[in-house]
Write a protein that holds these residues in place. Structure first.
Motif, PDB file in Angstrom:
ATOM      1  N   ARG A 165     108.072  86.684   5.816  1.00  0.00           N
ATOM      2  CA  ARG A 165     107.095  85.991   4.974  1.00  0.00           C
ATOM      3  C   ARG A 165     106.153  85.144   5.827  1.00  0.00           C
ATOM      4  N   ILE A 166     104.858  85.165   5.465  1.00  0.00           N
ATOM      5  CA  ILE A 166     103.865  84.346   6.148  1.00  0.00           C
ATOM      6  C   ILE A 166     103.945  82.920   5.610  1.00  0.00           C
ATOM      7  N   PHE A 170     100.973  77.097   8.556  1.00  0.00           N
ATOM      8  CA  PHE A 170     101.735  76.937   9.792  1.00  0.00           C
ATOM      9  C   PHE A 170     101.080  77.790  10.870  1.00  0.00           C
ATOM     10  N   GLY A 171     101.030  77.275  12.088  1.00  0.00           N
ATOM     11  CA  GLY A 171     100.369  78.013  13.161  1.00  0.00           C
ATOM     12  C   GLY A 171     100.987  77.757  14.513  1.00  0.00           C
ATOM     13  N   TRP A 211     103.940  86.696  14.160  1.00  0.00           N
ATOM     14  CA  TRP A 211     102.655  86.435  13.489  1.00  0.00           C
ATOM     15  C   TRP A 211     102.318  87.689  12.701  1.00  0.00           C
ATOM     16  N   ARG A 212     101.845  87.536  11.483  1.00  0.00           N
ATOM     17  CA  ARG A 212     101.589  88.719  10.655  1.00  0.00           C
ATOM     18  C   ARG A 212     100.308  88.548   9.853  1.00  0.00           C
ATOM     19  N   LEU A 222     101.743  82.445  10.914  1.00  0.00           N
ATOM     20  CA  LEU A 222     103.068  82.455  11.496  1.00  0.00           C
ATOM     21  C   LEU A 222     104.089  82.916  10.462  1.00  0.00           C
ATOM     22  N   THR A 223     105.038  83.754  10.871  1.00  0.00           N
ATOM     23  CA  THR A 223     106.091  84.202   9.961  1.00  0.00           C
ATOM     24  C   THR A 223     107.302  83.274  10.052  1.00  0.00           C
TER      25      THR A 223
END
Length: 673
Positions: A165-166, A170-171, A211-212, A222-223
């Motif tokens: 899940r993304i 968030f990064g 990352w997706r 970010l995942t």
């Protein structure tokens, strides 16, 4: 196909917790499907499956066949309701799962309820899974699940991987750069010519799943896997509030602190999974006393035991449900290791042990570990653990699900010889050539009875891969052959070697100040590697008359008796000041607070009961709780979870019952009586 029991099996069916019997006679006495069948159907399907006997009455722990006059009517009613979505969410039963059984001229109906797969759960009543319509099996009861747990089941059904899940907003700033740099360095060493090795961080993360981009939703980021693997502790706990990692090394001294070394989320390090794995694996294997092996004449520093330890740690992290309330907890004690992760297993334990059926909860995390040479993502992790332990002839690992207080999977590894020489020599003295004619599981049952004083059906299932019904028949054969003696009835039946009766309250504390006994244990329980001489009963060693059991206190003021393998704390006033101060410090929280969380109270009780038995009265005084409340709310559930053991298993509710933490061996006690 459903296996039909025979008449000889009937007295032993009571021992299986996956069996339920119901009368099913109806108002007219001719037969009807009882209403309470459906909660049992839901509960067994959502747990590990089981058998339901219709036309059977359970009386005082024993099954009594009553019969069904109109079996065809009950069968028709069963299938009509199974295919009615207003009644139940899914039909798991076919014709092969329903069989008639004729017993003493009476016809019973046996229904086999399979374990539902992850994609079939939750199996619930009516069309609404919430509001107490979804059940789970605990012991012999059916209990409705809270809505939070049902929603988690639904999420498990929908999401093959829980970590892709993304995370909104968030990064890269939420990652620990040192962790990511270390991971990439290992990746470059293993894959120096790979095109991913020189990518920028965000692109590299995208390649490995951290990352997706979701093109349909038009978002990227970010995942969950990326954050768990490389994130900082505050960011991870912001996204996953229940996230908790805990590694403990618990010493062998009874007077030491609760742990001698601990790694947990204290802000002193990143707090992510990659760093946790690297730090904990080194601690787990730092003092493994396993001989090296040669491969093509070259010394191999990593043995099958090292591989097993790595796989155990890796499986704990990649199969955890980080949305659940339990923590990841790993405990290292002398000779034993315990791995716990939140969330129960997605496949049956038997399938996991056999291997080849992979259903990882966090597949992206598993992929990330595999890319740096850790794990294979082929369903081989658990078999490697068992193979590593088998290579040393140690007792097989124990793998099980637990639902109290929260969902969790537990793996226990003990470095205890499966068939120690002294145990087998003593059994040869007792049974002679008969012992050589027995199968592996039969000898295992006798060895455990010799080493632990008792054996039960539940205990045997934790060390044998045989089907529970086969173990039931095996115990029956050993009992009929006079090689085991049964005590008790119902699901609480306990077996011991002939002439080696179970310890009783009167024998230990004395009905009138006496503790005479004509028999003693064959070996100290839970000590399969003891150097102490074997003591045989009068029945099998007439020239060795056991001495009168001693009743003295050790330097800590604990009662010592040859009836039990560990000292007993039965009187706080008799304890040394140091021991009493130690116990009261462990119980500081419950002594000061009337309200304490269940996990906190559970940890206190397990700590207090380590290395000795503690009576109910002493425990009640130490934690400032009423005895009945303490036993019913905490002690009995801990016994059922196999975290505590009873000193007197034949009288589980006796006022002077005493409790000790499971898996405490002589190697862990420095002051045996």
């Amino acid at each position: 196909m459903l296996h039909i029991p025979n008449l000889d099996t009937l007295p032993l069916l009571r021992e299986s917790v996956s069996i339920e019997c119901k009368l099913a006679i109806g108002r007219d006495g001719k037969g009807a499907l009882p209403d309470d069948f459906w909660p049992t159907y839901s509960a067994m399907a959502n747990t590990d499956g089981g058998l339901v006997f219709l036309g059977m009455r359970e009386r005082q722990g024993r099954f009594e066949p009553v019969g069904i006059e109109n079996v065809a009517k009950v069968r028709t009613e069963l299938f009509n309701n199974l295919n009615n979505r207003q009644k139940v969410s899914i039909n798991l039963i076919g014709n092969a799962n329903v069989q008639e059984w004729d017993v003493a001229g009476k016809t019973l109906l046996i229904i086999e309820i399979p374990r539902a797969t992850r994609r079939q759960r939750p199996v619930h009543l009516t069309q609404n899974p919430l509001n107490n319509n979804t059940y789970r099996r605990q012991n012999e009861g059916d209990f409705p699940l809270p809505d939070e747990e049902v929603r988690r089941m639904i999420a498990e059904r929908v999401e093959d991987s829980r970590d892709s899940r993304i995370l909104d907003k968030f990064g890269l700033r939420d990652l620990d750069q040192e962790t990511l740099r270390g991971y990439r360095q290992v990746y470059r060493i293993l894959n120096p010519d790979h095109p991913w090795a020189n990518l920028d961080d965000q692109t590299f993360l995208q390649m490995i799943g951290g990352w997706r981009e979701d093109r349909q939703q038009g978002e990227q980021g970010l995942t969950v896997a990326g954050l768990l693997m490389f994130g900082t502790m505050p960011s991870i706990q912001e996204a996953l509030p229940y996230y908790m990692l805990d590694y403990q090394e618990q010493p062998e001294s009874t007077d030491a602190l609760r742990w001698s070394d601990r790694l947990t989320l204290d802000g002193a390090w990143s707090g992510n999974l990659y760093d946790f794995f690297r730090k904990v694996y080194l601690k787990l294997t730092a003092d493994l006393k396993v001989p090296f092996r040669l491969e093509n004449g070259i010394r191999q520093n990593e043995t099958p035991v090292h591989t097993a330890m790595r796989e155990a740690l890796l499986n704990t992290l990649v199969h955890a449900d980080y949305t659940d309330r339990a923590s990841v907890k790993i405990v290292k004690r002398p000779g034993t290791f315990r791995f716990r992760n939140p969330g129960t297993m997605r496949i049956p334990v038997e399938a996991a042990i056999q291997g080849g059926e992979a259903d990882c909860r966090n597949r992206t995390l598993h992929k990330m570990f595999r890319l740096v040479g850790l794990g294979e993502q082929a369903g081989t992790g658990i078999p490697k653990i068992f193979q590593g332990w088998q290579s040393q002839h140690w007792k097989p690992p124990t793998l099980f699900d637990s639902y109290t207080p929260f969902n969790q999977t537990v793996l226990e590894l003990g470095m205890l010889d499966l068939f120690p020489q002294d145990v087998m020599e003593a059994l040869h003295v007792m049974f002679g050539d008969e012992l050589e004619q027995l199968g592996h599981d039969e000898r295992l049952a006798l060895a455990l009875a010799a080493a632990e004083n008792t054996i039960s059906h539940a205990r045997l299932t934790t060390v044998s891969s045989a089907h529970p019904v086969e173990l039931t028949r095996m115990l029956q054969r050993l009992t009929q052959a006079g090689m085991l003696q049964a005590t008790g009835s119902g699901r609480g039946t306990i077996y011991c070697l002939p002439g080696h009766g179970l310890p009783t309250v009167d024998a230990v504390f004395g009905a009138s100040g006496s503790s005479d006994s004509k028999q003693r244990r064959l070996l100290p329980p839970n000590n399969l590697v003891s150097n102490e001489p074997l003591i045989l009963s009068e029945q099998h060693a007439p020239n060795q008359r056991p001495s009168k059991p001693s009743k003295v206190r050790d330097q800590h003021g604990r009662l010592c008796t040859d009836q039990l393998p560990l000292p007993v704390i039965d009187d706080l006033a008799a304890l040394s000041p140091l021991m009493r101060q130690h116990l009261e410090s462990l119980c500081q929280q419950p002594r000061q607070k009337q309200r304490l969380t269940r996990p906190a109270m559970k940890d206190v009780l397990l700590s207090v009961c380590a290395h000795h038995y503690v009576t109910l009265g002493a425990l009640s005084s130490l934690v400032n709780r009423k005895p009945d409340f303490l036993r019913d709310s905490y002690l009995s559930p801990l016994v059922k979870e196999r975290l505590l053991k009873l000193a007197f298993p034949t009288t589980p509710t006796h006022d002077r019952q005493a409790y000790s933490t499971v898996a405490v061996t002589k190697a862990m006690t420095t002051d045996p009586c």
